[in-house]
Design an enzyme around this catalytic site. Structure first.
Site, PDB file in Angstrom:
ATOM      1  N   GLY A  19      10.015 -41.491  56.846  1.00 41.04           N
ATOM      2  CA  GLY A  19       9.843 -40.048  56.682  1.00 41.04           C
ATOM      3  C   GLY A  19      11.132 -39.265  56.879  1.00 41.04           C
ATOM      4  CG  ASN A  90      12.092 -36.732  62.731  1.00 41.94           C
ATOM      5  OD1 ASN A  90      11.719 -35.884  61.922  1.00 41.94           O
ATOM      6  ND2 ASN A  90      11.667 -37.999  62.663  1.00 41.94           N
ATOM      7  CE1 TYR A  94       3.604 -35.711  60.829  1.00 45.99           C
ATOM      8  CE2 TYR A  94       1.841 -35.278  59.254  1.00 45.99           C
ATOM      9  CZ  TYR A  94       3.078 -35.832  59.561  1.00 45.99           C
ATOM     10  OH  TYR A  94       3.793 -36.499  58.604  1.00 45.99           O
ATOM     11  CE1 TYR A 155       2.759 -31.622  64.442  1.00 41.34           C
ATOM     12  CE2 TYR A 155       2.245 -29.620  63.217  1.00 41.34           C
ATOM     13  CZ  TYR A 155       3.079 -30.696  63.453  1.00 41.34           C
ATOM     14  OH  TYR A 155       4.234 -30.849  62.722  1.00 41.34           O
ATOM     15  CE  LYS A 159       6.071 -30.893  65.565  1.00 38.55           C
ATOM     16  NZ  LYS A 159       7.301 -31.695  65.782  1.00 38.55           N
ATOM     17  N   PRO A 185       9.639 -27.779  58.930  1.00 40.92           N
ATOM     18  CG  PRO A 185       9.629 -30.107  58.985  1.00 40.92           C
ATOM     19  CD  PRO A 185       9.503 -28.906  59.865  1.00 40.92           C
TER      20      PRO A 185
HETATM   21  N1  LIG Z   1       5.291 -34.256  57.090  1.00 37.71           N
HETATM   22  C1  LIG Z   1       4.883 -33.028  57.351  1.00 37.71           C
HETATM   23  O1  LIG Z   1       4.026 -32.470  56.670  1.00 37.71           O
HETATM   24  C2  LIG Z   1       5.493 -32.270  58.514  1.00 37.71           C
HETATM   25  C3  LIG Z   1       5.400 -30.864  58.509  1.00 37.71           C
HETATM   26  C4  LIG Z   1       5.949 -30.162  59.566  1.00 37.71           C
HETATM   27  C5  LIG Z   1       6.589 -30.844  60.599  1.00 37.71           C
HETATM   28  N2  LIG Z   1       6.673 -32.196  60.559  1.00 37.71           N
HETATM   29  C6  LIG Z   1       7.334 -32.871  61.679  1.00 37.71           C
HETATM   30  O2  LIG Z   1       8.369 -33.696  61.199  1.00 37.71           O
HETATM   31  C7  LIG Z   1       8.551 -34.804  62.072  1.00 37.71           C
HETATM   32  C8  LIG Z   1       8.562 -36.098  61.289  1.00 37.71           C
HETATM   33  O3  LIG Z   1       7.406 -36.152  60.494  1.00 37.71           O
HETATM   34  P1  LIG Z   1       7.219 -37.184  59.297  1.00 37.71           P
HETATM   35  O4  LIG Z   1       6.354 -36.500  58.317  1.00 37.71           O
HETATM   36  O5  LIG Z   1       8.499 -37.772  58.865  1.00 37.71           O
HETATM   37  O6  LIG Z   1       6.313 -38.288  60.053  1.00 37.71           O
HETATM   38  P2  LIG Z   1       6.071 -39.854  59.789  1.00 37.71           P
HETATM   39  O7  LIG Z   1       4.771 -40.168  60.440  1.00 37.71           O
HETATM   40  O8  LIG Z   1       6.248 -40.191  58.361  1.00 37.71           O
HETATM   41  O9  LIG Z   1       7.250 -40.532  60.638  1.00 37.71           O
HETATM   42  C9  LIG Z   1       7.309 -40.325  62.030  1.00 37.71           C
HETATM   43  C10 LIG Z   1       8.068 -41.456  62.689  1.00 37.71           C
HETATM   44  O10 LIG Z   1       8.044 -41.168  64.107  1.00 37.71           O
HETATM   45  C11 LIG Z   1       7.724 -42.368  64.800  1.00 37.71           C
HETATM   46  N3  LIG Z   1       7.069 -42.034  66.077  1.00 37.71           N
HETATM   47  C12 LIG Z   1       5.847 -41.475  66.278  1.00 37.71           C
HETATM   48  N4  LIG Z   1       5.580 -41.382  67.576  1.00 37.71           N
HETATM   49  C13 LIG Z   1       6.646 -41.892  68.246  1.00 37.71           C
HETATM   50  C14 LIG Z   1       6.946 -42.099  69.601  1.00 37.71           C
HETATM   51  N5  LIG Z   1       6.084 -41.763  70.579  1.00 37.71           N
HETATM   52  N6  LIG Z   1       8.148 -42.644  69.932  1.00 37.71           N
HETATM   53  C15 LIG Z   1       9.025 -43.011  68.959  1.00 37.71           C
HETATM   54  N7  LIG Z   1       8.785 -42.853  67.647  1.00 37.71           N
HETATM   55  C16 LIG Z   1       7.606 -42.310  67.291  1.00 37.71           C
HETATM   56  C17 LIG Z   1       6.789 -43.140  63.873  1.00 37.71           C
HETATM   57  O11 LIG Z   1       6.764 -44.524  64.185  1.00 37.71           O
HETATM   58  C18 LIG Z   1       7.411 -42.821  62.506  1.00 37.71           C
HETATM   59  O12 LIG Z   1       8.383 -43.787  62.137  1.00 37.71           O
HETATM   60  C19 LIG Z   1       7.426 -34.709  63.118  1.00 37.71           C
HETATM   61  O13 LIG Z   1       7.930 -34.098  64.292  1.00 37.71           O
HETATM   62  C20 LIG Z   1       6.416 -33.806  62.445  1.00 37.71           C
HETATM   63  O14 LIG Z   1       5.599 -33.115  63.358  1.00 37.71           O
HETATM   64  C21 LIG Z   1       6.137 -32.927  59.554  1.00 37.71           C
END
Ligand SMILES: NC(=O)c1ccc[n+]([C@@H]2O[C@H](COP(=O)([O-])OP(=O)(O)OC[C@H]3O[C@@H](n4cnc5c(N)ncnc54)[C@H](O)[C@@H]3O)[C@@H](O)[C@H]2O)c1
Length: 249
Positions: A19, A90, A94, A155, A159, A185
């Site tokens: 991600g 990061n 969610y 969530y 945030k 994002p």
């Molecule tokens: N994708 C969206 O729609 C979105 C929107 C707004 C904010 N975000 C934020 O962006 C960030 C990344 O999201 P993404 O969409 O790439 O998520 P994703 O699930 O694709 O990737 C998240 C990564 O974080 C790792 N992870 C989760 N919990 C963990 C922990 N306790 N310790 C270590 N690693 C951990 C997972 O193994 C994974 O590799 C997050 O903080 C999320 O809240 C995402």
């Protein structure tokens, strides 16, 4: 090859296995940084991409909500890459869940992964930045705070906490040459986004944006690179909405 804005820097990116985190880690390497890849899981693709760019990396399996594991990770980064001067918080989760189906343990779990982790990581890595007189911390927030999305109370609280944490820490660390900012994002088609967010929400949110398509993993990397470079030296305590123009501050 991108501009070498991060030449000579050492970065730590949490949740860098996939991600947003994976794209951020690789782009920081492309811009010249050595990058520690922290994730719950092994992250072979991220590591291979960083190494193919000729940068040094270390992959550390860690739960960033666990204080002892975070301390251990700091020691491994120090030993294998040297003192880090960039931290990208990061990692996050969610899962959608209705308020009446939440219980305290679940609430604590979400707050621990999304918010406590940012505190623990900053406590572990800010002292090295302070001693070096330069640092950049970038925390992941979310534009959902500005929207009426159902079943996300836990969530959104985490945030919102990340934004408050960013604002407070920015003041405390400014005397040491360290800036602290957040990037928010939109609902995005990352692996986590596609697993957790219903299609109608992804499409509905995209339709409300000025730029009418869902976010993808590459959409926030420019903002993170700006906030982790010298270019943003006079920017701190801010949240950049990298969300296709949906929520306006
Ligand atoms: N994708 C969206 O729609 C979105 C929107 C707004 C904010 N975000 C934020 O962006 C960030 C990344 O999201 P993404 O969409 O790439 O998520 P994703 O699930 O694709 O990737 C998240 C990564 O974080 C790792 N992870 C989760 N919990 C963990 C922990 N306790 N310790 C270590 N690693 C951990 C997972 O193994 C994974 O590799 C997050 O903080 C999320 O809240 C995402």
């Amino acid at each position: 090859m991108a501009y070498q804005t991060h030449e000579g820097r050492t970065a730590v990116v949490t949740g860098a296995g996939q991600g947003f985190g994976r794209v951020i880690a690789v782009e920081l390497a492309a811009r010249g940084a050595d990058v520690a890849v922290l994730d719950l899981n092994d992250a072979p693709e991220t590591v291979a991409e960083i190494e193919s760019l000729g940068r040094r990396t270390v992959s550390i399996k860690v739960d960033v909500s666990d204080p002892a594991q975070v301390k251990e990770a700091r020691m491994r980064v120090d030993a294998e890459l040297g003192v880090a001067d960039i931290l990208v918080n990061n990692a996050g989760v969610y899962p959608f869940r209705d308020f009446f189906d939440l219980d305290y343990d679940y609430w604590r779990q979400i707050l621990a992964v999304n918010l406590d982790s940012q505190f623990l990581m900053a406590q572990a890595f800010a002292p090295g930045m302070r001693d070096g007189g330069w640092g950049r911390i970038v925390n992941l927030a979310s534009n959902s705070l500005g929207l009426a999305v159902p079943a996300l109370t836990h969530y959104m609280a985490s945030k919102g906490g990340a934004i408050g944490f960013t604002r407070g820490l920015a003041t405390d660390l400014a005397p040491y040459g360290i800036t602290v900012n957040a990037v928010a994002p939109t609902a995005s088609r990352t692996p986590g986004g596609e697993a957790n967010i219903a299609e109608e929400i992804l499409d509905g949110v995209a339709n409300m944006q000025a730029i009418k398509r869902s976010g993808v993993a590459t959409d926030i990397v420019g903002a993170v690179c700006f906030l982790s470079s010298d270019d943003s030296a006079f920017v701190t305590g801010q949240t950049i909405m990298a969300d296709g123009g949906l929520v306006r501050l």
